[in-house]
Design a protein around this motif. Structure first.
Motif, mmCIF file in Angstrom:
data_model
loop_
_atom_site.group_PDB
_atom_site.id
_atom_site.type_symbol
_atom_site.label_atom_id
_atom_site.label_comp_id
_atom_site.label_asym_id
_atom_site.label_seq_id
_atom_site.Cartn_x
_atom_site.Cartn_y
_atom_site.Cartn_z
ATOM 1 N N CYS A 63 25.216 -32.733 20.417
ATOM 2 C CA CYS A 63 25.683 -33.661 19.392
ATOM 3 C C CYS A 63 24.489 -34.543 19.030
ATOM 4 O O CYS A 63 23.855 -35.122 19.920
ATOM 5 C CB CYS A 63 26.829 -34.496 19.952
ATOM 6 S SG CYS A 63 27.363 -35.872 18.928
ATOM 7 N N ILE A 64 24.160 -34.625 17.764
ATOM 8 C CA ILE A 64 22.946 -35.321 17.330
ATOM 9 C C ILE A 64 23.285 -36.267 16.195
ATOM 10 O O ILE A 64 23.968 -35.878 15.241
ATOM 11 C CB ILE A 64 21.895 -34.306 16.836
ATOM 12 C CG1 ILE A 64 21.504 -33.344 17.957
ATOM 13 C CG2 ILE A 64 20.667 -35.029 16.296
ATOM 14 C CD1 ILE A 64 20.721 -32.147 17.463
ATOM 15 N N VAL A 65 22.820 -37.499 16.325
ATOM 16 C CA VAL A 65 22.896 -38.424 15.201
ATOM 17 C C VAL A 65 21.550 -38.364 14.509
ATOM 18 O O VAL A 65 20.518 -38.667 15.098
ATOM 19 C CB VAL A 65 23.221 -39.854 15.675
ATOM 20 C CG1 VAL A 65 23.057 -40.847 14.524
ATOM 21 C CG2 VAL A 65 24.634 -39.907 16.227
ATOM 22 N N TYR A 101 22.735 -24.077 14.173
ATOM 23 C CA TYR A 101 23.488 -25.104 13.466
ATOM 24 C C TYR A 101 24.962 -24.739 13.429
ATOM 25 O O TYR A 101 25.324 -23.587 13.170
ATOM 26 C CB TYR A 101 22.945 -25.260 12.044
ATOM 27 C CG TYR A 101 23.851 -26.032 11.120
ATOM 28 C CD1 TYR A 101 24.589 -25.382 10.139
ATOM 29 C CD2 TYR A 101 23.969 -27.416 11.232
ATOM 30 C CE1 TYR A 101 25.422 -26.079 9.297
ATOM 31 C CE2 TYR A 101 24.806 -28.119 10.388
ATOM 32 C CZ TYR A 101 25.539 -27.451 9.422
ATOM 33 O OH TYR A 101 26.364 -28.149 8.583
ATOM 34 N N ILE A 102 25.834 -25.727 13.722
ATOM 35 C CA ILE A 102 27.272 -25.476 13.670
ATOM 36 C C ILE A 102 27.909 -26.203 12.497
ATOM 37 O O ILE A 102 28.510 -25.589 11.622
ATOM 38 C CB ILE A 102 27.969 -25.922 14.979
ATOM 39 C CG1 ILE A 102 27.375 -25.192 16.185
ATOM 40 C CG2 ILE A 102 29.480 -25.662 14.883
ATOM 41 C CD1 ILE A 102 27.896 -25.702 17.525
ATOM 42 N N ILE A 103 27.751 -27.538 12.462
ATOM 43 C CA ILE A 103 28.465 -28.322 11.473
ATOM 44 C C ILE A 103 27.877 -29.724 11.446
ATOM 45 O O ILE A 103 27.207 -30.137 12.407
ATOM 46 C CB ILE A 103 29.976 -28.351 11.820
ATOM 47 C CG1 ILE A 103 30.833 -28.753 10.629
ATOM 48 C CG2 ILE A 103 30.239 -29.228 13.044
ATOM 49 C CD1 ILE A 103 32.326 -28.502 10.844
ATOM 50 N N ILE A 141 25.804 -45.782 15.956
ATOM 51 C CA ILE A 141 25.521 -45.060 14.714
ATOM 52 C C ILE A 141 25.509 -46.014 13.522
ATOM 53 O O ILE A 141 26.308 -46.959 13.454
ATOM 54 C CB ILE A 141 26.551 -43.927 14.514
ATOM 55 C CG1 ILE A 141 26.104 -42.970 13.413
ATOM 56 C CG2 ILE A 141 27.933 -44.499 14.246
ATOM 57 C CD1 ILE A 141 26.941 -41.708 13.344
ATOM 58 N N SER A 142 24.594 -45.789 12.605
ATOM 59 C CA SER A 142 24.514 -46.602 11.395
ATOM 60 C C SER A 142 25.308 -45.954 10.268
ATOM 61 O O SER A 142 25.647 -44.778 10.336
ATOM 62 C CB SER A 142 23.053 -46.757 10.960
ATOM 63 O OG SER A 142 22.299 -47.396 11.956
ATOM 64 N N GLY A 143 25.543 -46.753 9.238
ATOM 65 C CA GLY A 143 26.454 -46.308 8.189
ATOM 66 C C GLY A 143 26.048 -45.064 7.448
ATOM 67 O O GLY A 143 26.908 -44.333 6.951
ATOM 68 N N ASN A 144 24.738 -44.798 7.360
ATOM 69 C CA ASN A 144 24.295 -43.644 6.587
ATOM 70 C C ASN A 144 23.789 -42.506 7.461
ATOM 71 O O ASN A 144 23.119 -41.596 6.971
ATOM 72 C CB ASN A 144 23.199 -44.060 5.610
ATOM 73 C CG ASN A 144 21.965 -44.579 6.322
ATOM 74 O OD1 ASN A 144 21.993 -44.810 7.524
ATOM 75 N ND2 ASN A 144 20.887 -44.736 5.593
ATOM 76 N N GLU A 145 24.077 -42.561 8.743
ATOM 77 C CA GLU A 145 23.612 -41.524 9.654
ATOM 78 C C GLU A 145 24.679 -40.451 9.855
ATOM 79 O O GLU A 145 25.842 -40.758 10.069
ATOM 80 C CB GLU A 145 23.220 -42.118 11.006
ATOM 81 C CG GLU A 145 21.962 -42.981 10.920
ATOM 82 C CD GLU A 145 21.579 -43.587 12.253
ATOM 83 O OE1 GLU A 145 22.485 -43.952 13.015
ATOM 84 O OE2 GLU A 145 20.360 -43.713 12.509
ATOM 85 N N TYR A 146 24.236 -39.217 9.794
ATOM 86 C CA TYR A 146 25.126 -38.087 9.939
ATOM 87 C C TYR A 146 25.233 -37.665 11.402
ATOM 88 O O TYR A 146 24.287 -37.772 12.167
ATOM 89 C CB TYR A 146 24.618 -36.895 9.118
ATOM 90 C CG TYR A 146 24.886 -37.008 7.639
ATOM 91 C CD1 TYR A 146 24.159 -37.887 6.841
ATOM 92 C CD2 TYR A 146 25.866 -36.227 7.036
ATOM 93 C CE1 TYR A 146 24.413 -37.982 5.483
ATOM 94 C CE2 TYR A 146 26.123 -36.312 5.681
ATOM 95 C CZ TYR A 146 25.393 -37.195 4.918
ATOM 96 O OH TYR A 146 25.644 -37.275 3.574
ATOM 97 N N VAL A 147 26.363 -37.091 11.739
ATOM 98 C CA VAL A 147 26.564 -36.468 13.046
ATOM 99 C C VAL A 147 26.409 -34.961 12.876
ATOM 100 O O VAL A 147 27.070 -34.346 12.028
ATOM 101 C CB VAL A 147 27.963 -36.776 13.617
ATOM 102 C CG1 VAL A 147 28.145 -36.060 14.963
ATOM 103 C CG2 VAL A 147 28.152 -38.275 13.779
#
Lengths: 114, 112
Positions: free
Chosen positions: B88-90, B46-48, B27-33
């Protein structure tokens, strides 16, 4: 609040027939997406629309066309259906394309091409 | 390709907490999980989502490790209706499309 509404829910077509899948949202979102889901392959992006008046190709656009009719509606058209297009089609919307904003999905259109 | 690794399946007893792990070592620094779930025959829900801090909403909690290489989705009191495939998605920050890349997910079976 309906969120994202897709019509029809089910459709059976013969090879070569055409049809349009409809998607409408009441979330006031700018971005809209069409995905397809096949067994064992996850969701794949077909087309997307970043905002009203714009559309762009995704991963698997061949055989499809789209129209962003207005901010609420984004349609997906199969001009000449093929058995390989048998799939479940999902429409999704997002406030914009930013990756800190979630997408919200409709319940899908289940399409069978004979 | 999906940038996450999840167990194929998990079981949980009804009423207990369900803890779903996810590895995202690149994962990169600006990528959301992001976490979504898909109940049979319905669209992904969508959960969170989160960046680096732990997050909680009415559905679940998201715990992200300090190095951001893994995370855990917690359903505090699982019910039979929570039986679903959990993804789970990045989120790809370099993508112009904003698309979500779904992997195979974890099939959670909540048992009575």
């Amino acid at each position: 609040n309906a969120g994202v509404t897709q019509t029809p829910k089910f459709q059976v077509l013969k090879t070569g027939q055409s049809m349009t899948l409809q998607c409408a949202q009441d979330m006031n979102h700018n971005s809209m997406y069409w995905y397809r889901q096949d067994p064992g392959m996850g969701l794949r992006l077909i087309y997307y629309s970043a905002s009203e008046g714009t559309t762009d190709k995704g991963e698997v656009p061949n055989g499809y066309n789209v129209s962003r009719l207005n901010k609420r509606e984004f349609s997906l058209r199969l001009e000449s259906a093929a058995p390989s297009q048998t799939s479940v089609y999902f429409c999704a919307t997002g406030r914009d394309r930013a990756w800190d904003q979630p997408q919200h999905f409709g319940d899908g259109t289940r399409l069978s091409i004979l | 390709d999906a940038k996450t690794t999840q167990p194929t399946s998990m079981d949980c007893a009804e009423g207990r907490a369900a803890n779903l792990p996810c590895n995202h070592s690149t994962i990169s620094g600006n990528e959301y999980v992001y976490w979504y779930r898909q109940i049979h025959s319905q669209g992904p829900q969508y959960i969170i989502h989160g960046l680096k801090n732990n997050e909680t909403n009415e559905m679940a909690s998201l715990i992200i490790t300090e190095d951001r290489k893994s995370s855990t989705l917690i359903l505090p009191h699982a019910t039979l209706r929570d039986t679903a495939v959990y993804y789970c998605i990045v989120r790809d920050g370099s993508s112009n499309t904003g698309k979500l890349i779904f992997g195979q997910g974890t099939t959670l079976q909540v048992k009575p």
